[in-house]
Design a protein around this motif. Structure first.
Motif, PDB file in Angstrom:
ATOM      1  N   ILE A   1       1.686   8.186  -7.430  1.00  0.00           N
ATOM      2  CA  ILE A   1       1.667   6.858  -8.045  1.00  0.00           C
ATOM      3  C   ILE A   1       0.286   6.220  -7.912  1.00  0.00           C
ATOM      4  CG2 ILE A   1       2.463   5.519  -6.029  1.00  0.00           C
ATOM      5  CD1 ILE A   1       4.223   3.942  -8.062  1.00  0.00           C
TER       6      ILE A   1
ATOM      7  N   LEU B   1       1.281  -2.709  -3.749  1.00  0.00           N
ATOM      8  CA  LEU B   1       2.491  -1.900  -3.843  1.00  0.00           C
ATOM      9  C   LEU B   1       2.814  -1.350  -2.465  1.00  0.00           C
ATOM     10  CD1 LEU B   1       4.535  -0.442  -5.885  1.00  0.00           C
ATOM     11  CD2 LEU B   1       2.951   1.494  -5.749  1.00  0.00           C
TER      12      LEU B   1
ATOM     13  N   VAL C   1       5.028   1.467  -0.251  1.00  0.00           N
ATOM     14  CA  VAL C   1       5.763   2.730  -0.317  1.00  0.00           C
ATOM     15  C   VAL C   1       6.456   2.962   1.011  1.00  0.00           C
ATOM     16  CG1 VAL C   1       5.622   5.222  -0.669  1.00  0.00           C
ATOM     17  CG2 VAL C   1       4.076   3.701  -1.936  1.00  0.00           C
TER      18      VAL C   1
ATOM     19  N   PRO D   1       6.167  -5.035  -5.380  1.00  0.00           N
ATOM     20  CA  PRO D   1       7.033  -3.914  -5.744  1.00  0.00           C
ATOM     21  C   PRO D   1       7.100  -2.898  -4.606  1.00  0.00           C
ATOM     22  CG  PRO D   1       5.457  -4.401  -7.498  1.00  0.00           C
ATOM     23  CD  PRO D   1       5.034  -5.205  -6.317  1.00  0.00           C
ATOM     24  N   CYS D   2       8.277  -2.314  -4.432  1.00  0.00           N
ATOM     25  CA  CYS D   2       8.487  -1.328  -3.380  1.00  0.00           C
ATOM     26  C   CYS D   2       8.885   0.009  -4.003  1.00  0.00           C
ATOM     27  CB  CYS D   2       9.582  -1.780  -2.419  1.00  0.00           C
ATOM     28  SG  CYS D   2       9.138  -3.210  -1.411  1.00  0.00           S
ATOM     29  N   PHE D   3       8.119   1.038  -3.696  1.00  0.00           N
ATOM     30  CA  PHE D   3       8.392   2.387  -4.182  1.00  0.00           C
ATOM     31  C   PHE D   3       9.131   3.128  -3.075  1.00  0.00           C
ATOM     32  CE2 PHE D   3       7.252   6.772  -5.371  1.00  0.00           C
ATOM     33  CZ  PHE D   3       7.486   6.752  -6.739  1.00  0.00           C
TER      34      PHE D   3
ATOM     35  N   THR E   1      11.064   6.282  -1.550  1.00  0.00           N
ATOM     36  CA  THR E   1      11.014   7.727  -1.753  1.00  0.00           C
ATOM     37  C   THR E   1      12.184   8.436  -1.093  1.00  0.00           C
ATOM     38  OG1 THR E   1       9.642   8.094   0.218  1.00  0.00           O
ATOM     39  CG2 THR E   1       8.502   7.629  -1.851  1.00  0.00           C
TER      40      THR E   1
ATOM     41  N   ILE F   1      13.504   2.734 -12.202  1.00  0.00           N
ATOM     42  CA  ILE F   1      12.827   1.438 -12.058  1.00  0.00           C
ATOM     43  C   ILE F   1      13.862   0.346 -12.288  1.00  0.00           C
ATOM     44  CG2 ILE F   1      10.990  -0.065 -12.908  1.00  0.00           C
ATOM     45  CD1 ILE F   1       9.487   2.374 -13.855  1.00  0.00           C
TER      46      ILE F   1
ATOM     47  N   LEU G   1      11.515   2.539  -7.981  1.00  0.00           N
ATOM     48  CA  LEU G   1      10.517   1.466  -7.917  1.00  0.00           C
ATOM     49  C   LEU G   1      11.273   0.155  -8.071  1.00  0.00           C
ATOM     50  CD1 LEU G   1       7.602   0.496  -7.769  1.00  0.00           C
ATOM     51  CD2 LEU G   1       7.402   0.893 -10.237  1.00  0.00           C
TER      52      LEU G   1
END
Length: 286
Positions: free
Chosen positions: A24, A124, A126, A155-157, A159, A253, A283
């Protein structure tokens, strides 16, 4: 965009978060990644340095207190070494994935509080879906995930354990203010523009659902996206999960919260169920 804040605890979920972070970061044109490892201070607060005066003699109490203080010092040293090993490994993995500017951060405290403190300097966040105790709580989400999403405005990605290449993206749209924020983000940062993009809206009772979805798709089309879209029926969790499976989606998303009045207390129920039931990154936007 300036940088990414990657939270890691060295767990199996953290391992593949490095690969997703590199993916990303390259897509968004982000040059710097801050890698954060937090030593939870609850362990220190549980130290047995209590009041022993009622059960031990003065000399024995003093001797025990000295040993407990020394134990705390040793624990702090071990935590520092552990954090350094985790951060060095993360930096090595990110560098191997092509990220040159990696900044290591070790803090003692609570993860969510630390992320909130660092949030102004990042764009961002993660983090892994679960943490170091994932093997013992495989059906549950990590406690820090909910806390971080709740306190952060970025925003939070999120995983999963395993890494898979991303080529099909699903945007879960609900015509909320958060959905508008998602569309604006994608128009300003078209990092999925060349991928296969899907958009769905689950329509329960809104007779204008189709028109709302059309307007959202038009916004992305005007930004040179090609979007496959569908108006789904049924419960949100099951309808979206089924779509993900049928179309082999590998990035979701969506908004972290729905329209519920309790959205400021917990992550929305739809989000929780989808994070639990799917094995793809998500996301999330507030």
């Amino acid at each position: 965009m300036r940088n990414i804040l990657l939270c890691t605890d060295g767990s199996s979920y953290g391992e593949n978060s490095y690969k997703y972070t590199a993916w990303i970061a390259k897509r968004l044109g982000i040059k710097q990644v801050d890698v954060l490892s937090v030593t939870d201070n609850r362990a220190r607060n549980q130290s047995s340095q209590g009041n022993w005066s009622g059960s031990l003699s003065l000399g024995a109490s003093d001797e025990l207190l000295e040993k407990l203080v020394e134990l705390d010092h040793q624990r702090a040293k071990l935590n520092h070494v552990r954090a350094k090993v985790i951060l060095d490994h993360a930096k090595e993995m990110l560098t191997r994935e092509g990220i040159e500017d990696v900044n290591s951060i070790h803090r003692t405290g609570f993860v969510a509080d630390t992320v909130k403190d660092l949030e102004p300097e990042t764009d961002l966040i993660v983090l892994g879906k679960r943490g170091e105790n994932a093997e013992y709580n495989s059906i549950h989400l990590g406690a820090n995930l909910e806390r971080i999403v709740r306190v952060s405005s970025k925003p939070c990605f999120v995983t999963p354990r395993d890494f898979y290449p991303i080529d099909r993206v699903l945007i879960a749209y609900d015509d909320s203010a958060t959905s508008s924020r998602i569309l604006n983000f994608l128009r300003e940062n078209p990092f999925i523009q060349d991928l296969e993009v899907h958009m769905v809206m689950v329509n329960k009772s809104d007779s204008d659902g189709g028109a709302k979805l059309d307007r959202a798709v038009t916004l992305l089309n005007d930004a040179n996206f090609t979007v496959q879209f569908s108006l789904l029926k049924g419960e949100e969790e099951s309808a979206i999960a089924s779509y993900i499976e049928q179309h082999k989606i590998n990035l979701l998303i969506m908004g972290a919260y729905g329209h519920s009045r309790i959205r400021n207390l917990i992550i929305g129920s739809t989000t929780i169920q989808l994070l639990r039931s799917t094995r793809i990154p998500a996301l999330l936007f507030r």
